[in-house]
Enzyme design. Sequence first.
Site, PDB file in Angstrom:
ATOM      1  N   GLU A 171     -11.327   1.058  51.876  1.00  0.00           N
ATOM      2  CA  GLU A 171      -9.936   0.762  52.240  1.00  0.00           C
ATOM      3  C   GLU A 171      -9.478  -0.536  51.570  1.00  0.00           C
ATOM      4  O   GLU A 171      -9.144  -1.527  52.218  1.00  0.00           O
ATOM      5  CB  GLU A 171      -9.783   0.730  53.760  1.00  0.00           C
ATOM      6  CG  GLU A 171     -10.144   2.103  54.335  1.00  0.00           C
ATOM      7  CD  GLU A 171      -9.783   2.333  55.788  1.00  0.00           C
ATOM      8  OE1 GLU A 171      -9.716   1.355  56.529  1.00  0.00           O
ATOM      9  OE2 GLU A 171      -9.566   3.498  56.159  1.00  0.00           O
ATOM     10  N   GLU A 363     -13.619   9.912  54.388  1.00  0.00           N
ATOM     11  CA  GLU A 363     -13.534   9.762  55.844  1.00  0.00           C
ATOM     12  C   GLU A 363     -12.459  10.696  56.344  1.00  0.00           C
ATOM     13  O   GLU A 363     -11.352  10.717  55.789  1.00  0.00           O
ATOM     14  CB  GLU A 363     -13.131   8.337  56.243  1.00  0.00           C
ATOM     15  CG  GLU A 363     -14.209   7.311  56.079  1.00  0.00           C
ATOM     16  CD  GLU A 363     -13.768   5.934  56.577  1.00  0.00           C
ATOM     17  OE1 GLU A 363     -12.927   5.860  57.500  1.00  0.00           O
ATOM     18  OE2 GLU A 363     -14.262   4.947  56.034  1.00  0.00           O
TER      19      GLU A 363
HETATM   20  C1  BGP Z   1     -11.335   3.409  58.766  1.00  0.00           C
HETATM   21  C2  BGP Z   1     -12.588   2.685  58.424  1.00  0.00           C
HETATM   22  C3  BGP Z   1     -13.794   3.152  59.119  1.00  0.00           C
HETATM   23  C4  BGP Z   1     -13.590   3.784  60.473  1.00  0.00           C
HETATM   24  C5  BGP Z   1     -12.337   4.594  60.614  1.00  0.00           C
HETATM   25  C6  BGP Z   1     -11.929   4.937  62.028  1.00  0.00           C
HETATM   26  O1  BGP Z   1     -10.329   2.478  58.782  1.00  0.00           O
HETATM   27  O2  BGP Z   1     -12.869   2.727  57.051  1.00  0.00           O
HETATM   28  O3  BGP Z   1     -14.689   2.101  59.071  1.00  0.00           O
HETATM   29  O4  BGP Z   1     -13.898   2.979  61.504  1.00  0.00           O
HETATM   30  O5  BGP Z   1     -11.235   3.990  59.996  1.00  0.00           O
HETATM   31  O6  BGP Z   1     -11.260   3.858  62.601  1.00  0.00           O
HETATM   32  P1  BGP Z   1     -11.594   3.268  64.024  1.00  0.00           P
HETATM   33  O7  BGP Z   1     -13.052   3.012  64.009  1.00  0.00           O
HETATM   34  O8  BGP Z   1     -10.785   2.043  64.126  1.00  0.00           O
HETATM   35  O9  BGP Z   1     -11.192   4.305  64.999  1.00  0.00           O
END
Ligand code: BGP
Length: 463
Positions: A171, A363
């Site tokens: 990201e 993701e």
């Molecule tokens: C993205 C990240 C991840 C992951 C995911 C879900 O922003 O790259 O690391 O955590 O989101 O987000 P969250 O864990 O805040 O629900």
Amino acid sequence: MSKCMWGAAMAAGQAEGAYLTDGKGLSIFDTLDQSRERAVKRFPAPVEGKYYPSHVGPDFYHHMEEDLKLMKECGLECFRTSFSWSRIFPTGMEEKPNETGLQFYDRMIDRCLEYGIEPIITLSHLEMPHALFEAYGGWEDRRCIDSFLRYAVTVFDRYKGKIKYYITFNEINCTIHFPLIVGVGTDRSNNPLQCKYQATHNVMIANCLAVRELRRIDPGALIGAMTAYGPVYPLTPDPRDVRKAEEVERENLFVSDTLVRGRYPYYMERFFRENEIAPVITPEDERLLTDYRIDFLAMSYYNTNAETARKGNEKSGGNLFGGVKNPCLKETEWGWQIDPLGIRILLNRLAERYDNFPLMIVENGIGARDMLTEGKIHDTYRIAYLKEHLEQVQEALKDGVNLMAYTMWSFIDLVSASGGQMSKRYGLVYVDRDDEGNGTNARIRKDSFYWFSDTLKALKKGL
Ligand code: BGP
């Protein structure tokens, strides 16, 4: 249809635990507590007696063999995770790496290869050594680039011929949306906007230098950057909403526009001028951007965003950026709007924008509170989410999109990045650990594990 690898993802800081084990240094992720302000308030050094969820977390460090066996059993073709920078360079400023930290990754990579699982390794997933951040004040300072490069070169040399896919930054546009969480010191700057865009520029240069070094050290490997993205929709056909959606879309895509095309996009000049931002961009930087473009663009996709020029609409949640509520969509318990068709729109939009440039989805998943009933987790909602999204990914492949990999988030339950909870579960594998740090860290296959395993068999056959 292009050949796509199918697998699952996680990240070091959210999964490994062992935060000071075997010489690892503190990372900026380890100083995030569970407060709701974790992403918007300056993170101090850990406070005695306060609970920090990443310090032990699901403890992948001590469960690595077991977890990789589960991945093999599930049938993953690829595993996307990150290395922890501070496990390899504890303060980020050493001349020599921490050998014990590297040995952990040696075992992990060797086991993946033995199991026929292709590793996709991110160098910085919301992490940098905490000491480096404290010493230099974060990415606004160009000395961070040298430190990152030393780390990248160490990894490229060591895993030459073994790791075929790298991602420089997770990201990468987080520097604009959630600067503090990725080591941008907006809190100590008297001009936070300038700080954000200078830091973003420096991160992009670090990315290009890593691309240059990988091509020199291991020309057979590929390297990309990862951006958080969800297509932005205008809430209504009102041209002002369309224009607003376009603006937000550009804000989200400006980093990938630069890295894919090898130069700042034309629209940034006006943006910088009107906002009185003047990042230092040297002629040498411009050359690096042009000469060392990424090989592929990776994305996280959780939700789309609706935008309107009007005030007063109800806000929606979402990964990094939320817009206003889209009345056509349902949402998760955390208010992230679920939009399976959005992933097909995303893939086609970027394929079109970047002339069918190679893409990866690294993701995609749903955070939910799972219930353990008689030792089982019947996560029908996760199966539905993944099934509907994968159907749309298949459609995008049929559309002709050049998708190299899809890795769902996440293989095991882990610490949520935005909230620090374990209870916001994403995994195919349940980890017995709660928000207060209680639990045995035992692993339990969820219903979605078995479903995903069957789906992978079908996907590999090209069904
Ligand atoms: C993205 C990240 C991840 C992951 C995911 C879900 O922003 O790259 O690391 O955590 O989101 O987000 P969250 O864990 O805040 O629900």
